[in-house]
Design a protein around this motif. Sequence first.
Motif, PDB file in Angstrom:
ATOM      1  N   GLY A  63      10.931 -11.323  14.439  1.00 50.64           N
ATOM      2  CA  GLY A  63       8.469 -10.635  14.222  1.00 50.64           C
ATOM      3  C   GLY A  63       8.698  -9.430  14.442  1.00 50.64           C
ATOM      4  N   ARG A  64       9.727  -8.156  14.293  1.00 54.82           N
ATOM      5  CA  ARG A  64       9.711  -6.739  14.565  1.00 54.82           C
ATOM      6  C   ARG A  64      10.324  -6.184  13.899  1.00 54.82           C
ATOM      7  NH1 ARG A  64      11.360  -7.671  20.578  1.00 54.82           N
ATOM      8  NH2 ARG A  64       9.247  -8.310  21.891  1.00 54.82           N
ATOM      9  N   ILE A  65      11.673  -7.110  13.386  1.00 51.10           N
ATOM     10  CA  ILE A  65      11.984  -5.819  12.200  1.00 51.10           C
ATOM     11  C   ILE A  65      11.053  -5.354  11.157  1.00 51.10           C
ATOM     12  CG2 ILE A  65      13.597  -6.176   9.809  1.00 51.10           C
ATOM     13  CD1 ILE A  65      15.157  -8.450  11.505  1.00 51.10           C
ATOM     14  N   CYS A  66      10.117  -5.706  10.353  1.00 49.83           N
ATOM     15  CA  CYS A  66       8.908  -5.411   9.511  1.00 49.83           C
ATOM     16  C   CYS A  66       8.261  -4.197  10.333  1.00 49.83           C
ATOM     17  CB  CYS A  66       7.686  -6.439   9.137  1.00 49.83           C
ATOM     18  SG  CYS A  66       8.594  -7.839   8.896  1.00 49.83           S
ATOM     19  N   SER A  67       8.284  -4.096  11.228  1.00 50.77           N
ATOM     20  CA  SER A  67       8.099  -2.271  11.930  1.00 50.77           C
ATOM     21  C   SER A  67       8.688  -1.500  12.304  1.00 50.77           C
ATOM     22  CB  SER A  67       6.785  -2.533  12.652  1.00 50.77           C
ATOM     23  OG  SER A  67       7.612  -3.674  13.938  1.00 50.77           O
ATOM     24  N   ALA A 134      10.829  -8.241   3.680  1.00 49.80           N
ATOM     25  CA  ALA A 134       9.601  -8.261   4.070  1.00 49.80           C
ATOM     26  C   ALA A 134       8.900  -5.988   4.384  1.00 49.80           C
ATOM     27  CB  ALA A 134       9.221  -8.725   4.626  1.00 49.80           C
ATOM     28  N   LEU A 135      10.342  -5.881   5.222  1.00 45.85           N
ATOM     29  CA  LEU A 135      10.332  -4.460   5.275  1.00 45.85           C
ATOM     30  C   LEU A 135      10.346  -3.353   4.582  1.00 45.85           C
ATOM     31  CD1 LEU A 135      10.516  -1.960   7.572  1.00 45.85           C
ATOM     32  CD2 LEU A 135      12.975  -2.591   7.707  1.00 45.85           C
ATOM     33  N   PRO A 140       8.913   0.925   1.637  1.00 47.90           N
ATOM     34  CA  PRO A 140      10.390   1.102  -0.249  1.00 47.90           C
ATOM     35  C   PRO A 140      11.119   2.488   0.408  1.00 47.90           C
ATOM     36  CG  PRO A 140       8.144   0.628  -1.532  1.00 47.90           C
ATOM     37  CD  PRO A 140       8.145   1.036  -0.318  1.00 47.90           C
ATOM     38  N   GLU A 141      10.039   3.197   0.568  1.00 47.24           N
ATOM     39  CA  GLU A 141      10.858   4.849   1.224  1.00 47.24           C
ATOM     40  C   GLU A 141      11.862   4.263   2.193  1.00 47.24           C
ATOM     41  OE1 GLU A 141       7.500   3.612   1.476  1.00 47.24           O
ATOM     42  OE2 GLU A 141       6.731   3.837   3.564  1.00 47.24           O
ATOM     43  N   ILE A 142      11.937   3.564   2.921  1.00 44.05           N
ATOM     44  CA  ILE A 142      13.260   3.453   4.047  1.00 44.05           C
ATOM     45  C   ILE A 142      14.802   3.799   3.169  1.00 44.05           C
ATOM     46  CG2 ILE A 142      13.174   1.027   4.111  1.00 44.05           C
ATOM     47  CD1 ILE A 142      12.463   1.595   7.376  1.00 44.05           C
ATOM     48  N   ILE A 143      14.357   3.340   2.089  1.00 40.41           N
ATOM     49  CA  ILE A 143      15.624   2.753   1.086  1.00 40.41           C
ATOM     50  C   ILE A 143      16.068   4.539   1.419  1.00 40.41           C
ATOM     51  CG2 ILE A 143      16.763   2.364  -0.575  1.00 40.41           C
ATOM     52  CD1 ILE A 143      14.472   0.208  -1.295  1.00 40.41           C
ATOM     53  N   GLU A 144      15.067   5.714   0.980  1.00 42.58           N
ATOM     54  CA  GLU A 144      15.786   6.928   0.642  1.00 42.58           C
ATOM     55  C   GLU A 144      15.535   7.979   1.511  1.00 42.58           C
ATOM     56  OE1 GLU A 144      17.440   7.834  -2.111  1.00 42.58           O
ATOM     57  OE2 GLU A 144      16.112   6.161  -3.110  1.00 42.58           O
ATOM     58  N   ASP A 145      15.424   7.042   3.276  1.00 48.70           N
ATOM     59  CA  ASP A 145      15.836   7.435   3.932  1.00 48.70           C
ATOM     60  C   ASP A 145      17.187   8.378   4.461  1.00 48.70           C
ATOM     61  OD1 ASP A 145      13.872   7.671   6.843  1.00 48.70           O
ATOM     62  OD2 ASP A 145      15.724   8.822   7.254  1.00 48.70           O
ATOM     63  N   PRO A 146      17.321   9.493   4.867  1.00 54.11           N
ATOM     64  CA  PRO A 146      18.774  10.032   5.731  1.00 54.11           C
ATOM     65  C   PRO A 146      19.242   9.719   6.156  1.00 54.11           C
ATOM     66  CG  PRO A 146      17.029  11.786   4.782  1.00 54.11           C
ATOM     67  CD  PRO A 146      15.915  10.580   4.330  1.00 54.11           C
ATOM     68  N   ALA A 147      18.610   9.578   6.972  1.00 55.71           N
ATOM     69  CA  ALA A 147      19.112   8.399   8.754  1.00 55.71           C
ATOM     70  C   ALA A 147      19.873   7.420   7.948  1.00 55.71           C
ATOM     71  CB  ALA A 147      17.908   7.830   9.939  1.00 55.71           C
ATOM     72  N   ALA A 148      19.317   6.012   7.091  1.00 59.10           N
ATOM     73  CA  ALA A 148      19.821   4.735   6.727  1.00 59.10           C
ATOM     74  C   ALA A 148      20.643   4.736   5.400  1.00 59.10           C
ATOM     75  CB  ALA A 148      18.442   4.237   6.339  1.00 59.10           C
ATOM     76  N   MET A 154      22.849  -1.165  -0.285  1.00 57.58           N
ATOM     77  CA  MET A 154      22.298  -2.636   0.713  1.00 57.58           C
ATOM     78  C   MET A 154      20.758  -2.789   0.285  1.00 57.58           C
ATOM     79  SD  MET A 154      22.712  -4.434   4.067  1.00 57.58           S
ATOM     80  CE  MET A 154      21.495  -4.089   4.135  1.00 57.58           C
ATOM     81  N   LEU A 155      20.207  -1.654   0.711  1.00 59.05           N
ATOM     82  CA  LEU A 155      18.469  -1.936   0.493  1.00 59.05           C
ATOM     83  C   LEU A 155      18.271  -1.699  -0.372  1.00 59.05           C
ATOM     84  CD1 LEU A 155      18.154   0.496   4.117  1.00 59.05           C
ATOM     85  CD2 LEU A 155      18.493  -1.748   3.791  1.00 59.05           C
ATOM     86  N   GLU A 156      19.052  -0.812  -1.866  1.00 61.23           N
ATOM     87  CA  GLU A 156      18.272  -1.665  -2.667  1.00 61.23           C
ATOM     88  C   GLU A 156      18.752  -2.352  -2.760  1.00 61.23           C
ATOM     89  OE1 GLU A 156      19.256   3.065  -4.787  1.00 61.23           O
ATOM     90  OE2 GLU A 156      20.998   1.590  -4.777  1.00 61.23           O
ATOM     91  N   ARG A 157      19.504  -3.423  -3.093  1.00 61.16           N
ATOM     92  CA  ARG A 157      19.694  -4.803  -3.524  1.00 61.16           C
ATOM     93  C   ARG A 157      18.899  -5.899  -2.969  1.00 61.16           C
ATOM     94  NH1 ARG A 157      26.351  -6.171  -3.713  1.00 61.16           N
ATOM     95  NH2 ARG A 157      25.524  -7.797  -4.603  1.00 61.16           N
ATOM     96  N   VAL A 158      19.027  -5.484  -1.712  1.00 57.58           N
ATOM     97  CA  VAL A 158      17.692  -6.440  -0.982  1.00 57.58           C
ATOM     98  C   VAL A 158      15.900  -6.320  -1.881  1.00 57.58           C
ATOM     99  CG1 VAL A 158      16.364  -6.728   1.415  1.00 57.58           C
ATOM    100  CG2 VAL A 158      18.594  -6.462   1.274  1.00 57.58           C
ATOM    101  N   TYR A 159      15.775  -4.596  -2.069  1.00 55.15           N
ATOM    102  CA  TYR A 159      14.491  -4.246  -2.636  1.00 55.15           C
ATOM    103  C   TYR A 159      14.167  -5.161  -4.160  1.00 55.15           C
ATOM    104  CZ  TYR A 159      10.541  -1.863  -4.846  1.00 55.15           C
ATOM    105  OH  TYR A 159       9.507  -1.374  -4.891  1.00 55.15           O
ATOM    106  N   ARG A 160      15.250  -5.281  -4.900  1.00 58.08           N
ATOM    107  CA  ARG A 160      15.572  -6.099  -6.310  1.00 58.08           C
ATOM    108  C   ARG A 160      15.236  -7.071  -6.123  1.00 58.08           C
ATOM    109  NH1 ARG A 160      20.789  -4.754 -10.373  1.00 58.08           N
ATOM    110  NH2 ARG A 160      19.400  -6.313 -12.110  1.00 58.08           N
ATOM    111  N   ARG A 161      16.401  -7.654  -4.901  1.00 61.01           N
ATOM    112  CA  ARG A 161      15.895  -9.453  -4.859  1.00 61.01           C
ATOM    113  C   ARG A 161      15.295  -9.703  -4.544  1.00 61.01           C
ATOM    114  NH1 ARG A 161      17.035 -11.699  -0.067  1.00 61.01           N
ATOM    115  NH2 ARG A 161      17.603  -9.942   1.085  1.00 61.01           N
TER     116      ARG A 161
END
Length: 614
Positions: A63-67, A134-135, A140-148, A154-161
Amino acid sequence: MRAKAKIDPTATNFDEVETLNAAKQEPLWDLTPLFPSLNDPSIEHAISESSTSADAFEKTYRGRICSLNARELILCLSEFESFEEKLENISLYASLSFSANMTQPEVQTLHDRVSKIEAKLGKQLAFFSLELGALVKNKPEIIEDPAAASYRHMLERVYRRVKHQLSEVEEQLIIEKDQFGVNAWEELQSKWLNTRTFKIKVKGEEKILSYGEANGLLTHPDRETRESANKTIYGALGKDGEVFSSALRNICNDWVNVSTRRQYQSPMEASLVSNDTEQNIIDNLLKAIGNQALSYRRYLKLKAKLMNLPVLGNHDLVAPLPSAPELKFTFEEAETLVTRAYSHFDEEYSTAVKEMFAKKRIDVPPRFGKRNGAFCASYFTGKSAFILDNFAGALNDVYTLAHELGHATHDYYANRSQTLLNTNIPSIVAETASIFGELLLTDLLLEEAKSDEARKQVLCLVLDEAGMTAFQVTSRVWFEQALYNSIKQDEYLDYKTICSHWITARDRIFGDAVSWFPEMEAEWTMKPHYYMANYRFYNYPYVYAQMFVYALYERYLQEGKAFVPKLKQALSAGSSKSPKEIGSILNLDVTDTQFWDNGLKVFERFIKDIEAIL
Ligand SMILES: [Zn+2]
């Protein structure tokens, strides 16, 4: 993976093989780095540790991953990875033990127990993938975040799926309805195959055989036996053609509904997403292969000549050459050959191969209760792999070893450089080091062949295999596309219509180079992949992998030693980069419309080599 039976179909029983190999004392794998023994208490301990770790993960994140922000997400992903690592060692130990000794009761018990634990933990943590989706969808900006950055791809693939995911209830309904609905067709097909017997003439003597046994005769050295096996099997399948066409028609129509609801642009798109590739790249690939069908046919006509035939029959496509004395190898010879082939390329590159032998990571001899064929399983926490082999001493077996050790080499580099979630390599890239390893072996064998006869055997084996993987498989992609085009045009897919699609696609590749028994119109009925619901277009990744590695090999020949570090870098990338990016590490642009011709040059050169010694 090479899904070929490696056991000599002419051997009368496994016991003979076993005694023979026991005498030779071929090595078995040593699984003790995973766990000391099947009954060791450390297994129980590891199981309870992964359970505790799953509970803790659920408690912290459900219940917390989305935030989560990027920094928190990284922490979450690495905690998930450490849970997975624990579970993976248990799963690996249970599944390897099972593949090696399926009939041992304590192995069966452990295997069954671990499967149930996996299912339970999988269900418990299913929220992870849903919430991560869902996150990424909402932010979607989280994909480009330098921290990640380390998980960017991997996040790009999640986004596409995730764009094609339905609501939780709809997803659950699909799973529930598929279980006893569309999935049942697959069961029907395999039940049909496994409950029939076939009357086949084996070297003139009539035998009643199971499907598995009969299928093993399709590559028998005796031509009349091959003919009898082909005509009997496909004749019987064709008699029930309407049953198989009902299955395929319904599976394809079901898929059209599902993929429309999931908003895929075409029935192929889901497969493009899971293979991390794009439609135009695959279109160019298939077109390039189609354009080069003539050079494959040139080889097939040469092979007919080598077999003293006016034209090759469909039962001769991958048959051994009749005149050649078969090349035989002991396992020690195979080990030396493959190690030398890898060392020739680069000394450091052969480290993984040497380690696989030295640390006893390969289970070599065939025996009763062991899975047939060969596979390589990644051993992430050991930064290594395990190989199950069924070595029988033929040239083909040496190739299998070179192939599987390529997978082990890939694991060696990727497992050292990446975290677990970045080692989920799509099949179009996963075959890079394995097919490359086969080419290294080919080079060495051709260089050192003592006679033209030996050279011919090597070249035929390589061309047979590449011809099947690149050319024949391409015709299967066309066949599958034709089925969906038919549905789109409201054409009814009865048995004869499906057969005509099969024959049209097949003849686009083989033309006049092969003569087919009429029974072969039913060939599609026995391909299990076509009956696997929600798993469409399994085929083109094989074509891609083969041609990608051939192109890469061409680049190696041009660049020489400068190429070595690039290959290591590409393998080390695991799944942290897309197949396109991995191509660019190697100076290869897979989006270039002419790209695939580079791979076909290697194929063409092998044909010229064989023409030169005829
Ligand atoms: Zn493979």
